[in-house]
Design a protein around this motif. Structure first.
Motif, mmCIF file in Angstrom:
data_model
loop_
_atom_site.group_PDB
_atom_site.id
_atom_site.type_symbol
_atom_site.label_atom_id
_atom_site.label_comp_id
_atom_site.label_asym_id
_atom_site.label_seq_id
_atom_site.Cartn_x
_atom_site.Cartn_y
_atom_site.Cartn_z
ATOM 1 N N ALA A 12 0.847 -1.194 0.000
ATOM 2 C CA ALA A 12 0.000 0.000 0.000
ATOM 3 C C ALA A 12 0.880 1.241 0.000
ATOM 4 O O ALA A 12 1.818 1.343 0.772
ATOM 5 C CB ALA A 12 -0.902 -0.007 1.230
ATOM 6 N N GLY A 13 0.614 2.164 -0.888
ATOM 7 C CA GLY A 13 1.356 3.421 -0.892
ATOM 8 C C GLY A 13 2.587 3.417 -1.763
ATOM 9 O O GLY A 13 3.265 4.411 -1.874
ATOM 10 N N THR A 14 2.939 2.279 -2.329
ATOM 11 C CA THR A 14 4.083 2.263 -3.235
ATOM 12 C C THR A 14 3.678 1.586 -4.528
ATOM 13 O O THR A 14 2.646 0.935 -4.592
ATOM 14 C CB THR A 14 5.283 1.487 -2.666
ATOM 15 O OG1 THR A 14 4.855 0.152 -2.430
ATOM 16 C CG2 THR A 14 5.820 2.108 -1.411
ATOM 17 N N VAL A 26 8.998 3.526 1.718
ATOM 18 C CA VAL A 26 7.652 3.536 2.286
ATOM 19 C C VAL A 26 7.488 4.823 3.092
ATOM 20 O O VAL A 26 8.350 5.144 3.909
ATOM 21 C CB VAL A 26 7.452 2.338 3.247
ATOM 22 C CG1 VAL A 26 5.999 2.203 3.648
ATOM 23 C CG2 VAL A 26 7.983 1.054 2.624
ATOM 24 N N PRO A 27 6.387 5.566 2.881
ATOM 25 C CA PRO A 27 6.165 6.755 3.708
ATOM 26 C C PRO A 27 5.598 6.362 5.074
ATOM 27 O O PRO A 27 4.701 5.530 5.154
ATOM 28 C CB PRO A 27 5.134 7.544 2.905
ATOM 29 C CG PRO A 27 4.402 6.521 2.110
ATOM 30 C CD PRO A 27 5.332 5.369 1.871
ATOM 31 N N VAL A 28 6.150 6.943 6.124
ATOM 32 C CA VAL A 28 5.682 6.604 7.475
ATOM 33 C C VAL A 28 5.666 7.852 8.351
ATOM 34 O O VAL A 28 6.210 8.886 7.991
ATOM 35 C CB VAL A 28 6.600 5.562 8.148
ATOM 36 C CG1 VAL A 28 6.553 4.226 7.453
ATOM 37 C CG2 VAL A 28 8.039 6.078 8.215
ATOM 38 N N THR A 29 5.056 7.691 9.545
ATOM 39 C CA THR A 29 5.034 8.759 10.544
ATOM 40 C C THR A 29 5.796 8.271 11.774
ATOM 41 O O THR A 29 5.589 7.147 12.220
ATOM 42 C CB THR A 29 3.582 9.075 10.951
ATOM 43 O OG1 THR A 29 2.819 9.241 9.757
ATOM 44 C CG2 THR A 29 3.511 10.319 11.808
ATOM 45 N N VAL A 30 6.677 9.127 12.297
ATOM 46 C CA VAL A 30 7.460 8.731 13.473
ATOM 47 C C VAL A 30 6.548 8.681 14.693
ATOM 48 O O VAL A 30 5.839 9.645 14.980
ATOM 49 C CB VAL A 30 8.612 9.732 13.713
ATOM 50 C CG1 VAL A 30 9.345 9.399 15.004
ATOM 51 C CG2 VAL A 30 9.567 9.718 12.529
ATOM 52 N N LEU A 84 11.121 5.561 4.514
ATOM 53 C CA LEU A 84 12.050 4.481 4.832
ATOM 54 C C LEU A 84 12.391 3.740 3.544
ATOM 55 O O LEU A 84 11.531 3.073 2.963
ATOM 56 C CB LEU A 84 11.442 3.516 5.853
ATOM 57 C CG LEU A 84 11.112 4.130 7.227
ATOM 58 C CD1 LEU A 84 10.483 3.090 8.133
ATOM 59 C CD2 LEU A 84 12.353 4.737 7.856
ATOM 60 N N GLY A 85 13.648 3.868 3.099
ATOM 61 C CA GLY A 85 14.045 3.235 1.852
ATOM 62 C C GLY A 85 14.738 1.911 2.102
ATOM 63 O O GLY A 85 15.335 1.700 3.156
#
Ligand code: ATP
Ligand code: MG
Lengths: 291, 360
Positions: free
Chosen positions: B259-261, B301-305, B349-350
């Motif tokens: 999801a998201g990529t 991946v896009p994430v939130t800390v 996060l790559g």
């Protein structure tokens, strides 16, 4: 900080009605009874043994100087030693089996052991008389099987006393031994096996030494109890092998000789205390854990 | 390769309805240090006990040097063992404990004395000969147990969590000793532990046990780089798992959709793939690259800390994807991305798809 000072202040004058461990004055009545009913009679016996019929140590000289009495002492030690030995011989395997068998079987065996301990001593001794006599079950079975022609003399002799007393003493060996063997980690015996010890070597070099404190405790208890035993030797023993307790009874009851009776009782007491001291020396209470 | 030194062939052990060990197969080379690693109840001890002869397998065979061991009783197997619990003989001194296996073998006294001295030297306990086990620390007792187990030069040494009762520092110290002794004596060692660090530090190879089965056997780096199952991935090293969809699967590689990529191609694949089905993407927290903006050209991946924890030489950053899946990152202390990082920051996060794994 404040609360600690408060507690200290409160501790210095304990309010009335609160019990502390140092309030041993509460135990004084019980201690008084102990002195009255235990220490005093022993002291009186001691006094009579050195004052009747004439003051001095004549009673002790007679007791330890006569071959008749010495033979009774020897027989007392022989019977006690034999009973202790046979009890250990039977008790060790039983205690071992109890320690490793599933607990529901072990509790059945324990129930049997306790039940026998709680059964009246006289009843148990008469039961052995019935079993062991010339026309008793054991002799009948042995003759019936063709193993013997004439009945074996199993009662009114050393055999009868040993059998009867061993039966009574067994629980006192089995229970402490069971406790000690239960505490031995089975992994220790597994380690011994992988080290190359066969069953016999594991038994002699590992299990027996580890069970030693239990054996010593049980053996001493049985030996000391046997030294002063009266009922079973009187009923199952013969006149040829009288034991010390029977001698004391005879002095006091038949001969009304309190001096000699007291002397014999005190010799028994001294021997018992000496054995207890030996046990404390080698297997003191702190060494009983087996570690 | 010549005939293996020790073969465990299809060993199975059932306790009533419970199967403790399911058909385990294992070959061990001479001089190897092999560790059974697995959680509690996974059958490690049972396998070891079968080797020691304390338990009989329900079926299967154990072959040492070409000969089946099963009909030989424990005391004739000539195998050494160090147990989890302290099993020194409490009534014997340290010297007598080490001499015990030699005495039951009826060796001459001079030979026994010499061997006891050698063994005390090997475990660095010279001068402790006359102590009783109760007067020794746990670590010292286990070293004596090791000396006792090696005194008769067994070809095989079994160790069942020998250090689990010791504290961390002492444990590491004795791990060093065990390594040194292994190199010095060249004895074959089968070691049991549930501590992955201990396994990685000591072993040539590790057999990962799970529910009575060996999931994978390999060197530490092999298990880390190429876990055969999700269980192994979780047990060796740290791991993140993200749910994903399987797009295509062939030749041990898969293209997956996260999801998201966009579709991520060519990820190593394990398990039985069902195309179009669900799978789990495994990433190593220490191999993720944290960046403020979408990295051009690489998979990310896009994430939130959600949390930042300082752990000494590295920093643990907990994050969440838009769908709420947790993803942990581990960064070295002083990493430039950390300095201004705050909770709630949106980051990327790559990762390199070739170093990720998909488990079905
Ligand atoms: N004597 C037994 N009777 C019944 N079940 C047993 C017995 N011994 C072991 N088991 C079972 O077999 C399984 C494996 O046990 P085992 O002792 O081999 O595990 P382990 O991997 O050594 O675990 P741990 O790390 O806790 O020592 C467990 O589920 C356990 O409950
Ligand atoms: Mg275990």
């Amino acid at each position: 900080m404040l609360s600690r000072t408060d507690a200290k202040a409160a501790g210095s004058k304990i309010p009335a009605g609160r019990l502390t461990l140092t309030d041993f004055d509460l135990t004084l009545p019980a201690l008084g009874l102990l002195v009255l009913f235990f220490v005093v009679p022993v002291a009186i016996l001691l006094a009579r043994s050195v004052s009747e019929p004439v003051p001095g140590f004549g009673n002790y000289a007679e007791l330890l100087g006569s071959s008749t009495y010495l033979r009774i002492f020897a027989n007392t030690f022989l019977v006690s030693g034999l009973v202790t030995f046979v009890s250990l011989l039977i008790g060790f395997p039983v205690a071992w089996a109890l320690a490793v068998m599933p607990s529901r079987f072990a509790s059945v065996v324990f129930a049997i052991l306790l039940l026998s301990m709680w059964t009246n001593l006289l009843a148990r001794t008469y039961a052995w008389m019935v079993l062991l006599q010339r026309t008793g079950v054991i002799n009948k079975v042995l003759i019936g099987l063709g193993l013997i022609d004439k009945p074996l003399p199993l009662v009114n002799n050393l055999t009868g006393v040993t059998i009867g007393m061993t039966y009574i003493m067994l629980p006192f060996i089995i229970l402490p031994l069971y406790g000690v063997i239960r505490k031995i980690d089975p992994a220790i015996l597994q380690a011994a096996a992988l080290c190359g010890a066969n069953r016999w070597q594991s038994l002699v070099r590992v299990l027996l030494p580890l069970a030693m404190p239990g054996m010593a405790a049980g053996a001493l208890m049985v030996f000391v109890m046997s030294l002063g035993y009266f009922v079973t030797p009187a009923l199952l023993g013969g006149t040829a092998n009288m034991m010390l307790a029977e001698l004391i009874a005879q002095f006091v009851q038949s001969l009304v000789n309190w001096g000699m009776g007291g002397a014999a009782a005190l010799v028994l007491l001294v021997v018992t205390l000496a054995l207890y001291a030996v046990q404390l020396r080698f297997f003191g209470t702190d060494r009983m854990g087996g570690r | 390769m010549s005939k293996p030194f020790l073969q465990i062939r299809g060993i199975r052990k059932e306790y009533g309805p419970v199967t403790a060990v399911h058909d385990v197969n294992l070959d061990v080379a001479q001089g190897e240090f092999l560790t059974f690693l697995g959680p509690s109840g996974s059958g490690k001890s049972t396998t070891l006990y079968i080797l020691a002869g304390f338990e009989d397998p329900t079926r299967g065979d154990i072959v040492l040097n070409g000969q089946s061991l099963l009909s030989t009783p424990s005391h004739k197997r000539n195998i050494g063992m160090v147990f989890q619990r302290y099993t020194l003989f409490p009534h014997l001194s340290v010297g007598e404990n080490i001499a015990f296996p030699l005495k039951v073998r009826r060796l001459p006294k001079a030979e026994i004395d010499a061997k006891v001295r050698d063994m005390l030297k090997l475990v660095r306990l010279e001068g402790f000969e006359d102590r009783k086990p109760a007067q020794m620390s746990g670590g010292q007792q286990q070293r004596v147990a090791l000396a006792r187990a090696l005194a008769y030069d067994p070809p095989l040494l079994l160790m069942d969590e020998p250090l689990s009762a010791l504290d961390k520092k002492l444990r590491e110290e004795i791990q060093h000793e065990i390594r040194r002794i292994h190199q010095q004596t060249e004895v074959t060692i089968l070691y049991v532990t549930h501590d992955q660090e201990e396994a990685l530090r000591l072993s040539d190879r590790i057999a990962v046990f799970s529910k009575g089965v060996i999931d994978q056997i390999g060197t530490g780096p092999e298990l880390y780089a190429n876990p055969a199952t999700r269980f192994v991935a979780e047990f060796i090293g740290d791991s993140d798992f993200l749910p994903c969809d399987l797009v295509t699967a062939a030749n041990g590689r898969a293209d997956i959709a996260l999801a998201g990529t966009t579709v991520i191609p060519n990820v190593p694949l394990h398990g039985k793939p069902v195309v179009g089905g669900k799978a789990a993407l495994m990433l190593r927290p220490e191999r993720l690259r944290l960046t403020r903006s979408a990295p051009g050209g690489s998979t990310a991946v896009p994430v939130t800390v959600s949390d930042i924890t300082f752990l000494g030489n590295n920093i643990h950053v907990a994050t969440q994807t838009a769908k709420g899946d947790a993803l942990a990152v581990r960064l070295p202390f002083g990493h430039e991305a950390i300095s201004s990082l705050n909770r709630g920051d949106r980051v990327w996060l790559g990762f390199d798809p070739a170093s990720a794994h998909v488990f079905c």
